[in-house]
Design an enzyme around this catalytic site. Sequence first.
Site, PDB file in Angstrom:
ATOM      1  N   ASP A 152      -2.307   9.396 -10.667  1.00 16.45           N
ATOM      2  CA  ASP A 152      -2.413   8.328 -11.668  1.00 16.45           C
ATOM      3  C   ASP A 152      -1.044   7.976 -12.243  1.00 16.45           C
ATOM      4  O   ASP A 152      -0.733   6.796 -12.444  1.00 16.45           O
ATOM      5  CB  ASP A 152      -3.339   8.749 -12.815  1.00 16.45           C
ATOM      6  CG  ASP A 152      -4.810   8.610 -12.430  1.00 16.45           C
ATOM      7  OD1 ASP A 152      -5.096   8.189 -11.292  1.00 16.45           O
ATOM      8  OD2 ASP A 152      -5.668   8.942 -13.278  1.00 16.45           O
TER       9      ASP A 152
ATOM     10  N   GLU B  35      -4.719   2.249  -4.350  1.00 20.81           N
ATOM     11  CA  GLU B  35      -3.253   2.335  -4.341  1.00 20.81           C
ATOM     12  C   GLU B  35      -2.673   1.139  -3.595  1.00 20.81           C
ATOM     13  O   GLU B  35      -1.631   1.226  -2.968  1.00 20.81           O
ATOM     14  CB  GLU B  35      -2.766   3.650  -3.714  1.00 20.81           C
ATOM     15  CG  GLU B  35      -3.722   4.289  -2.736  1.00 20.81           C
ATOM     16  CD  GLU B  35      -3.734   3.627  -1.367  1.00 20.81           C
ATOM     17  OE1 GLU B  35      -4.627   2.786  -1.160  1.00 20.81           O
ATOM     18  OE2 GLU B  35      -2.876   3.959  -0.532  1.00 20.81           O
TER      19      GLU B  35
ATOM     20  N   ASP C 270       0.859  -1.179   0.000  1.00 19.47           N
ATOM     21  CA  ASP C 270       0.000   0.000   0.000  1.00 19.47           C
ATOM     22  C   ASP C 270       0.902   1.237   0.000  1.00 19.47           C
ATOM     23  O   ASP C 270       1.797   1.369   0.837  1.00 19.47           O
ATOM     24  CB  ASP C 270      -0.903  -0.023   1.239  1.00 19.47           C
ATOM     25  CG  ASP C 270      -1.927   1.108   1.230  1.00 19.47           C
ATOM     26  OD1 ASP C 270      -3.137   0.807   1.219  1.00 19.47           O
ATOM     27  OD2 ASP C 270      -1.499   2.291   1.241  1.00 19.47           O
TER      28      ASP C 270
HETATM   29  P1  GH3 Z   1      -1.735   5.412   4.143  1.00 17.59           P
HETATM   30  O1  GH3 Z   1      -0.281   5.686   4.263  1.00 17.59           O
HETATM   31  O2  GH3 Z   1      -2.385   5.163   5.447  1.00 17.59           O
HETATM   32  O3  GH3 Z   1      -2.001   4.300   3.192  1.00 17.59           O
HETATM   33  O4  GH3 Z   1      -2.390   6.733   3.575  1.00 17.59           O
HETATM   34  P2  GH3 Z   1      -3.014   6.969   2.153  1.00 17.59           P
HETATM   35  O5  GH3 Z   1      -3.249   8.413   1.969  1.00 17.59           O
HETATM   36  O6  GH3 Z   1      -2.192   6.298   1.118  1.00 17.59           O
HETATM   37  O7  GH3 Z   1      -4.341   6.134   2.268  1.00 17.59           O
HETATM   38  P3  GH3 Z   1      -5.848   6.503   2.028  1.00 17.59           P
HETATM   39  O8  GH3 Z   1      -6.541   5.171   2.028  1.00 17.59           O
HETATM   40  O9  GH3 Z   1      -6.297   7.510   3.012  1.00 17.59           O
HETATM   41  O10 GH3 Z   1      -5.911   7.158   0.621  1.00 17.59           O
HETATM   42  C1  GH3 Z   1      -5.751   6.453  -0.558  1.00 17.59           C
HETATM   43  C2  GH3 Z   1      -6.016   7.389  -1.676  1.00 17.59           C
HETATM   44  O11 GH3 Z   1      -5.800   6.779  -2.944  1.00 17.59           O
HETATM   45  C3  GH3 Z   1      -7.423   7.892  -1.698  1.00 17.59           C
HETATM   46  C4  GH3 Z   1      -7.871   7.727  -3.112  1.00 17.59           C
HETATM   47  O12 GH3 Z   1      -8.494   8.868  -3.605  1.00 17.59           O
HETATM   48  C5  GH3 Z   1      -6.599   7.480  -3.862  1.00 17.59           C
HETATM   49  N1  GH3 Z   1      -6.813   6.686  -5.066  1.00 17.59           N
HETATM   50  C6  GH3 Z   1      -7.388   5.466  -5.160  1.00 17.59           C
HETATM   51  N2  GH3 Z   1      -7.411   5.060  -6.456  1.00 17.59           N
HETATM   52  C7  GH3 Z   1      -6.840   6.049  -7.186  1.00 17.59           C
HETATM   53  C8  GH3 Z   1      -6.573   6.220  -8.591  1.00 17.59           C
HETATM   54  O13 GH3 Z   1      -6.869   5.385  -9.422  1.00 17.59           O
HETATM   55  N3  GH3 Z   1      -5.958   7.376  -8.972  1.00 17.59           N
HETATM   56  C9  GH3 Z   1      -5.600   8.323  -8.064  1.00 17.59           C
HETATM   57  N4  GH3 Z   1      -4.998   9.404  -8.519  1.00 17.59           N
HETATM   58  N5  GH3 Z   1      -5.855   8.190  -6.758  1.00 17.59           N
HETATM   59  C10 GH3 Z   1      -6.451   7.073  -6.310  1.00 17.59           C
HETATM   60 MG    MG Z   2      -2.007   4.186   1.145  1.00 14.98          MG
HETATM   61 MG    MG Z   3      -4.934   2.025   0.876  1.00 16.61          MG
HETATM   62 MG    MG Z   4      -5.016   3.693   3.820  1.00 21.10          MG
END
Ligand code: GH3
Ligand code: MG
Ligand code: MG
Ligand code: MG
Length: 313
Positions: free
Chosen positions: A208, A234, A191
């Site tokens: 992205d 992610e 992650d």
């Molecule tokens: P942590 O270290 O705890 O994992 O923090 P984090 O910010 O990585 O985790 P969190 O789950 O809060 O946020 C994940 C983010 O990933 C939120 C979401 O909008 C973003 N995301 C998910 N899929 C995509 C994608 O396809 N493209 C982009 N640009 N962002 C994405």
């Molecule tokens: Mg994350």
């Molecule tokens: Mg995550």
């Molecule tokens: Mg997270």
Amino acid sequence: SLTYQFEHFQEEVPGKERYGPGENAPLIQIIDKDVSMLVLLKEEMEEKGWMVIASTKLEKAVESYYDHLPDCLIADIHLPVKQGFQLLEEFQLNSNKRFIPTIMISSENCSELRKKAYTLGADDFIEKPFDFEEFFIRVERQLQRKKLFDQSVLKDELTKVYNRRFFDETLERQIKERKRTGNPFALAMLDIDHFKHVNDTYGHAAGDRVLAEFSGFLKKSVRSTDMVFRYGGEEFAILFPRTSGSVAASILTRLLEEYSSKQFQENGETFKITFSAGVYMADGVSDDSQGILNSADQALYTAKKNGRARVEC
Ligand code: GH3
Ligand code: MG
Ligand code: MG
Ligand code: MG
């Protein structure tokens, strides 16, 4: 005596490793009672870099089919015990989630037979004896269709790695293989750390780009037999066949070191990206898919809790 020797001709996938679907060497399965033709075709195909399972024995062939899910099946209509048509019907019924192009071959060729073959799901029908060159053109055409299908159905559009749906299926297959062969496998869940911050600071498009770059990095950093999946947003998963959890953990530690040293640039600003990873260690207790996922997830949670940018088991 040659015929006798080859009576039970059945070749398992040869020494080479099987790569993931939609990539690299295609796997062809041929079922025919004509041994000399099998040997000839097998040789020609292997020369092209394809992998071949050839069999005259039906029971073995059916087993191989489900074990290996070939990229193309070539089967004679006239087989002993079970007729090719029955086989076709059975395969179509049981592999409905996967596309396996099927070419029926037959020394008999009449409109009734052809109609029946196509109705039962055959993708092509080739009369024996055939022109080898034409035969291979037709097989190659099926392989192209198969590759296109796998890439669109099994892969994630943005990151070009395998998708979640294929992950679930592959994990189940790994578990089955382990039961059968005793070979271990390892699973890592990854992650990206503070990814939300990347989106918030540099925009979603930059996010992205990071995702696509990250998955490319993973793919080129692991062995060709390891498989990378986008598990969700992610989050990524890597399956390491025939690998222990501790070896997988050290591979991930190396990946993390390498990745953390990279510099990213957006809008003239420089930043770094790290990830956290949880590795599943087989404990013989919770070894079904849910238990395996929970174990990797739990380790990932620990990695986050302990400060991120680390690998936990
Ligand atoms: P942590 O270290 O705890 O994992 O923090 P984090 O910010 O990585 O985790 P969190 O789950 O809060 O946020 C994940 C983010 O990933 C939120 C979401 O909008 C973003 N995301 C998910 N899929 C995509 C994608 O396809 N493209 C982009 N640009 N962002 C994405
Ligand atoms: Mg994350
Ligand atoms: Mg995550
Ligand atoms: Mg997270």
